[in-house]
Design a protein around this motif. Structure first.
Motif, mmCIF file in Angstrom:
data_model
loop_
_atom_site.group_PDB
_atom_site.id
_atom_site.type_symbol
_atom_site.label_atom_id
_atom_site.label_comp_id
_atom_site.label_asym_id
_atom_site.label_seq_id
_atom_site.Cartn_x
_atom_site.Cartn_y
_atom_site.Cartn_z
ATOM 1 N N ARG A 1 0.728 -1.183 -0.013
ATOM 2 C CA ARG A 1 -0.206 -0.329 0.127
ATOM 3 C C ARG A 1 0.629 1.596 0.245
ATOM 4 O O ARG A 1 0.623 1.962 -0.766
ATOM 5 C CB ARG A 1 -0.875 0.331 1.124
ATOM 6 N N GLY B 1 -7.621 -2.954 -1.558
ATOM 7 C CA GLY B 1 -6.412 -3.766 -0.261
ATOM 8 C C GLY B 1 -6.399 -5.667 -0.487
ATOM 9 O O GLY B 1 -5.423 -6.193 0.809
ATOM 10 N N ILE C 1 -6.152 0.649 -4.100
ATOM 11 C CA ILE C 1 -5.145 0.199 -3.182
ATOM 12 C C ILE C 1 -6.455 0.686 -1.988
ATOM 13 O O ILE C 1 -6.381 0.032 -1.454
ATOM 14 C CB ILE C 1 -4.693 2.023 -3.263
ATOM 15 N N ALA D 1 -5.617 3.594 6.716
ATOM 16 C CA ALA D 1 -5.982 3.080 6.154
ATOM 17 C C ALA D 1 -7.739 2.084 6.238
ATOM 18 O O ALA D 1 -7.409 0.619 6.367
ATOM 19 C CB ALA D 1 -4.854 1.839 5.193
ATOM 20 N N ARG E 1 0.972 4.133 -3.464
ATOM 21 C CA ARG E 1 -0.103 5.196 -2.880
ATOM 22 C C ARG E 1 1.763 5.807 -3.130
ATOM 23 O O ARG E 1 1.557 7.499 -3.540
ATOM 24 C CB ARG E 1 -0.078 5.741 -1.657
ATOM 25 N N SER F 1 -1.640 -0.036 10.200
ATOM 26 C CA SER F 1 -1.617 1.145 8.887
ATOM 27 C C SER F 1 -1.393 3.150 9.932
ATOM 28 O O SER F 1 -1.261 3.406 9.201
ATOM 29 C CB SER F 1 -3.124 0.962 8.935
#
Length: 456
Positions: free
Chosen positions: A55, A95, A92, A455, A59, A447
């Motif tokens: 991730r 996930g 994204i 996230a 990003r 996260s």
């Protein structure tokens, strides 16, 4: 359609020369681990959750490509570029990242894995060309770097994507061989597995002593806990309580609550370890003596039966090891050991140990979601009788849970059904349980620590 048939006929064209000796131990062949280093100013830490590593990379690359010059692109290509970057953002958020199923490289591109999860670039192509085209490419080039793919469909789509070949290579992650994020939730073992979640469960013992209802909440990680100079342990909060709806003569009540902290360590190659340190809060509302717990509470969770006491205070400890099957996240084995020390305030201190083990398996429906997780479990606990002596009691159980995707809140709901046979004096002969698990926070361990926004 003609392009798709050309793929099936033999993949005759190529974007560049094949390089079968390509390898990368970083997240990307072109920029390595630049995404994490530039984002956080330090090397990738040991034990970083694999989904979070992917991730962070995607990003970073999305933001990089959105800043790229587009003046030289034709209007159609400019629109295609914006559309594909928006799709990358959606990917994204979903996930659902693939894993390297069986390639010997520790990290390798994986176009579509055995569970049907597609890679980032494959997802972009799929949105234009369809799933059949993506699967045709995957059948010939499952573990290929983009420069190794010989496909006219791929070549034509790449030229029309609005992204340069180097930009597409910069997107493509390399995925870890093994997964340390099992999806199984065990029905009668410890529920502490690191995910932020709320679990509401009810069990019906087939006897005259009523219904047991269990509510558990496991919170977001608070922070990494430093060990051996690296961030390999993570800490979170949990809380749990039980309500017991018994027969009319016995009434109803809420058991003592269980609150505390848990610690999780990911081992990138084989599994995770979980430690739990809790405090038993005296919230019980009934006056039964020890050894006269309502069957509903014991039936739902034999390990928690020592909490179903007159108001008491104590400590709860447990250690769990989850072993992940090394070729993906389809299977896991869990081993639990623990003990309660209670009452902390009282005339005597009593230690009640417990052990448990279970096997969890995801049904591998290729290219399909949702899936089902099946578990087989066994627990044993030493619980006090009416005179305070410890009596060994056990339970064997099986469960089935529906697994949804995670990119919308309703797909985070995971309903399950459990059946168990308790073994021991004072326990019902058979139990049927229903529960509903809701993932309520970030879907990976770090996260909120590594990212400025969680996230969700």
């Amino acid at each position: 359609m003609g392009l798709f048939l050309a793929v099936a006929a033999g993949d005759l064209q190529t974007m560049g020369p094949a390089q079968p000796e390509l390898h990368s131990n970083a997240i990307n062949l072109v920029i390595g681990d630049e995404s994490f280093v530039r984002t956080h100013g330090r090397p990738v830490p040991p034990g970083l959750d694999e989904d979070e590593r992917i991730r962070i990379h995607l990003r970073y690359v999305e933001e990089l490509l959105r800043r790229g010059p587009v003046e030289a692109l034709a209007p159609a290509l400019r629109a295609a570029r914006a559309r594909n970057l928006d799709r990358l953002s959606d990917y994204i958020r979903r996930g659902e990242f693939p894993r390297n199923d069986d390639h010997p490289d520790p990290r390798r591109p994986t176009f579509i894995d055995a569970r049907g999860r597609i890679c980032a670039v494959g997802y972009l192509l799929e949105q234009d060309m369809g799933r059949a085209a993506a699967e045709a490419i995957a059948s010939m080039h499952k573990y290929a770097f983009l420069r190794e793919i010989h496909s006219p469909v791929w070549a034509a789509w790449a030229k029309s994507s609005g992204l340069t070949f180097r930009e597409l290579e910069t997107i493509q992650p390399e995925y870890a061989t093994r997964d340390t994020s099992p999806t199984q939730t065990f029905a009668t073992l410890e529920r502490v597995d690191g995910a932020s979640q709320v679990v509401a469960a009810a069990s019906i013992p087939f006897s005259h002593r009523g219904l047991g209802v269990r509510m558990e909440m496991f919170g977001q990680y608070l922070a990494p806990w430093l060990s051996d100079g690296s961030e390999v342990w993570y800490m979170g909060m949990y809380g749990a309580f039980s309500a017991n709806l018994t027969d009319p003569a016995a009434g109803a009540g809420i058991s003592n609550s269980d609150v505390g902290l848990f610690f999780v360590r990911n081992f990138p190659t084989w599994g995770r370890m979980i430690l739990r340190n809790g405090f038993i809060v005296p919230t019980s509302t009934w006056g039964q003596r020890a050894g006269e717990e309502p069957e509903g509470a014991i039936a739902q969770r034999l390990n928690d039966a020592t909490l179903v006491q007159p108001p008491t205070t104590g400590f709860r400890f447990s250690a769990s090891q989850m072993l992940i099957y090394p070729s993906g996240d389809c299977c896991s084995v869990r081993i639990d050991v623990g003990a309660d020390v209670l009452p902390f305030l009282g005339s005597a201190t009593r230690v009640t140990p417990r052990i448990g083990a279970g096997l969890g398996v995801d049904l591998p429906f290729r290219s399909s979601s949702p899936m089902f997780a099946i578990t087989v479990e066994g627990t044993m606990a030493w619980l006090p009788d009416a005179e305070g002596a410890l009596v060994r009691k056990g339970q064997v159980a099986a469960s089935v849970r529906l697994l949804g995707q995670r990119h919308t809140w309703w797909k985070r709901l995971r309903p399950g059904i459990m059946t168990a046979v308790p073994i021991g004096p004072g326990l019902p002969a058979w139990v049927l349980g229903l529960d509903l698990q809701l993932l309520v926070g970030p879907t990976s361990y770090s996260s909120c620590w590594y990212e400025t926004t969680c996230a969700w």
